[in-house]
Design an enzyme around this catalytic site. Sequence first.
Site, PDB file in Angstrom:
ATOM      1  N   HIS A   1      -2.656  -5.875  -5.992  1.00  0.00           N
ATOM      2  CA  HIS A   1      -3.243  -4.916  -6.185  1.00  0.00           C
ATOM      3  C   HIS A   1      -4.017  -3.439  -6.555  1.00  0.00           C
ATOM      4  O   HIS A   1      -2.708  -2.681  -5.218  1.00  0.00           O
ATOM      5  CB  HIS A   1      -4.624  -5.242  -5.561  1.00  0.00           C
ATOM      6  CG  HIS A   1      -5.227  -5.124  -4.551  1.00  0.00           C
ATOM      7  ND1 HIS A   1      -5.353  -3.791  -3.684  1.00  0.00           N
ATOM      8  CD2 HIS A   1      -4.670  -5.908  -3.131  1.00  0.00           C
ATOM      9  CE1 HIS A   1      -5.702  -4.151  -2.635  1.00  0.00           C
ATOM     10  NE2 HIS A   1      -5.396  -5.047  -2.207  1.00  0.00           N
TER      11      HIS A   1
ATOM     12  N   GLN B   1      -9.119  -6.011   4.969  1.00  0.00           N
ATOM     13  CA  GLN B   1      -9.962  -6.405   3.587  1.00  0.00           C
ATOM     14  C   GLN B   1      -9.642  -7.055   3.446  1.00  0.00           C
ATOM     15  O   GLN B   1      -8.077  -7.624   3.111  1.00  0.00           O
ATOM     16  CB  GLN B   1      -9.455  -4.513   2.604  1.00  0.00           C
ATOM     17  CG  GLN B   1      -9.978  -5.341   1.117  1.00  0.00           C
ATOM     18  CD  GLN B   1      -9.664  -3.606   0.287  1.00  0.00           C
ATOM     19  OE1 GLN B   1     -10.098  -3.284  -0.460  1.00  0.00           O
ATOM     20  NE2 GLN B   1      -8.691  -3.835   0.570  1.00  0.00           N
TER      21      GLN B   1
ATOM     22  N   TRP C   1     -10.726   0.939   1.350  1.00  0.00           N
ATOM     23  CA  TRP C   1     -10.338   0.604   2.346  1.00  0.00           C
ATOM     24  C   TRP C   1      -9.439   1.033   2.546  1.00  0.00           C
ATOM     25  O   TRP C   1      -8.488   0.229   3.946  1.00  0.00           O
ATOM     26  CB  TRP C   1     -11.016  -0.663   2.770  1.00  0.00           C
ATOM     27  CG  TRP C   1     -12.574  -1.037   1.946  1.00  0.00           C
ATOM     28  CD1 TRP C   1     -13.595  -0.381   2.540  1.00  0.00           C
ATOM     29  CD2 TRP C   1     -13.038  -2.305   2.768  1.00  0.00           C
ATOM     30  NE1 TRP C   1     -15.146  -0.563   2.664  1.00  0.00           N
ATOM     31  CE2 TRP C   1     -15.131  -1.690   2.596  1.00  0.00           C
ATOM     32  CE3 TRP C   1     -12.933  -3.282   3.636  1.00  0.00           C
ATOM     33  CZ2 TRP C   1     -15.529  -2.914   3.409  1.00  0.00           C
ATOM     34  CZ3 TRP C   1     -13.977  -4.154   3.627  1.00  0.00           C
ATOM     35  CH2 TRP C   1     -15.568  -4.262   3.809  1.00  0.00           C
ATOM     36  N   ASN C   2      -8.411   0.662   1.802  1.00  0.00           N
ATOM     37  CA  ASN C   2      -6.643   0.534   2.005  1.00  0.00           C
ATOM     38  C   ASN C   2      -7.102   2.091   2.527  1.00  0.00           C
ATOM     39  O   ASN C   2      -5.901   2.054   3.620  1.00  0.00           O
ATOM     40  CB  ASN C   2      -5.855   0.591   0.428  1.00  0.00           C
ATOM     41  CG  ASN C   2      -5.906  -0.575   0.432  1.00  0.00           C
ATOM     42  OD1 ASN C   2      -6.169  -0.776  -0.479  1.00  0.00           O
ATOM     43  ND2 ASN C   2      -5.650  -1.852   0.773  1.00  0.00           N
TER      44      ASN C   2
ATOM     45  N   GLU D   1      -6.525 -12.786  -0.617  1.00  0.00           N
ATOM     46  CA  GLU D   1      -6.064 -12.150   0.063  1.00  0.00           C
ATOM     47  C   GLU D   1      -6.824 -13.401   1.955  1.00  0.00           C
ATOM     48  O   GLU D   1      -6.625 -13.657   1.529  1.00  0.00           O
ATOM     49  CB  GLU D   1      -6.400 -10.934   0.607  1.00  0.00           C
ATOM     50  CG  GLU D   1      -6.382 -10.393   1.805  1.00  0.00           C
ATOM     51  CD  GLU D   1      -4.351 -10.127   1.997  1.00  0.00           C
ATOM     52  OE1 GLU D   1      -3.506 -10.623   2.479  1.00  0.00           O
ATOM     53  OE2 GLU D   1      -3.870  -8.940   1.515  1.00  0.00           O
TER      54      GLU D   1
ATOM     55  N   GLU E   1      -5.127   1.031  -5.174  1.00  0.00           N
ATOM     56  CA  GLU E   1      -5.606   1.274  -3.582  1.00  0.00           C
ATOM     57  C   GLU E   1      -7.308   0.767  -4.205  1.00  0.00           C
ATOM     58  O   GLU E   1      -7.857   1.798  -5.021  1.00  0.00           O
ATOM     59  CB  GLU E   1      -5.608   2.859  -3.879  1.00  0.00           C
ATOM     60  CG  GLU E   1      -5.727   3.356  -2.633  1.00  0.00           C
ATOM     61  CD  GLU E   1      -4.997   4.564  -2.413  1.00  0.00           C
ATOM     62  OE1 GLU E   1      -4.094   4.767  -1.423  1.00  0.00           O
ATOM     63  OE2 GLU E   1      -6.314   5.354  -2.400  1.00  0.00           O
TER      64      GLU E   1
END
Length: 207
Positions: A9, A21, A14-15, A84, A11
């Site tokens: 995925h 995340q 949180w990235n 995730e 950005e």
Amino acid sequence: MTKIFIARHAETDWNRYKRIQGGGSDTPLNETGLRQVKCLAGRLATEKLEAIVSSPLGRARVTAEAIAREHGQVAIEFEPDLREIDAGEMEGMSVNQIGGSLGVLLTAATEDGLPRLPGGESLNDVRDRAWRVIEKLVERFPDGEVLIVSHYFVVLSLVCRVLGLPPEAIRRFRMNTGSLSVIEVDAAGTRLIVYNESCFQVDSKPW
């Protein structure tokens, strides 16, 4: 032969700000992420995708939707096993709060094997559920091209599985948001033919 495109995925904030995340966070894409999905969709526009399978989390869903718009007759299927890693009690924490990267914690082997995050999953858990998705797609499309849209630890767990590496080998890789990897699966085995192809260079942001 099944050709499987695997997109990470694009950005989110949180990235960018290095917050954990995991599977319990439904964070939106930021402006950089929206540019990345446009670029990724253009990259895949000419591929003959027979299926698009995505994690149900919003950041993956929006990435998949941008790609699907270039493939009008292909509906998105949402697969919980592509979520995730469940970060449990660490969800939403900054890497500074946990004293380092989550990848280091996940690969700190114990006498019982790789650790399970408090209230969450281990890398083995992630690899096993994600590989079930691959097996189903190979069975459904033995001579086709498909796309899955997922997340950092899921994608790296699949890459390690394809290369015959243990899950803890994820520490030897970095992967950009909005990037593309490609594997092939046939009777002779599995091959990684593209890794971390990015439309434009961005900093590697594991979280």
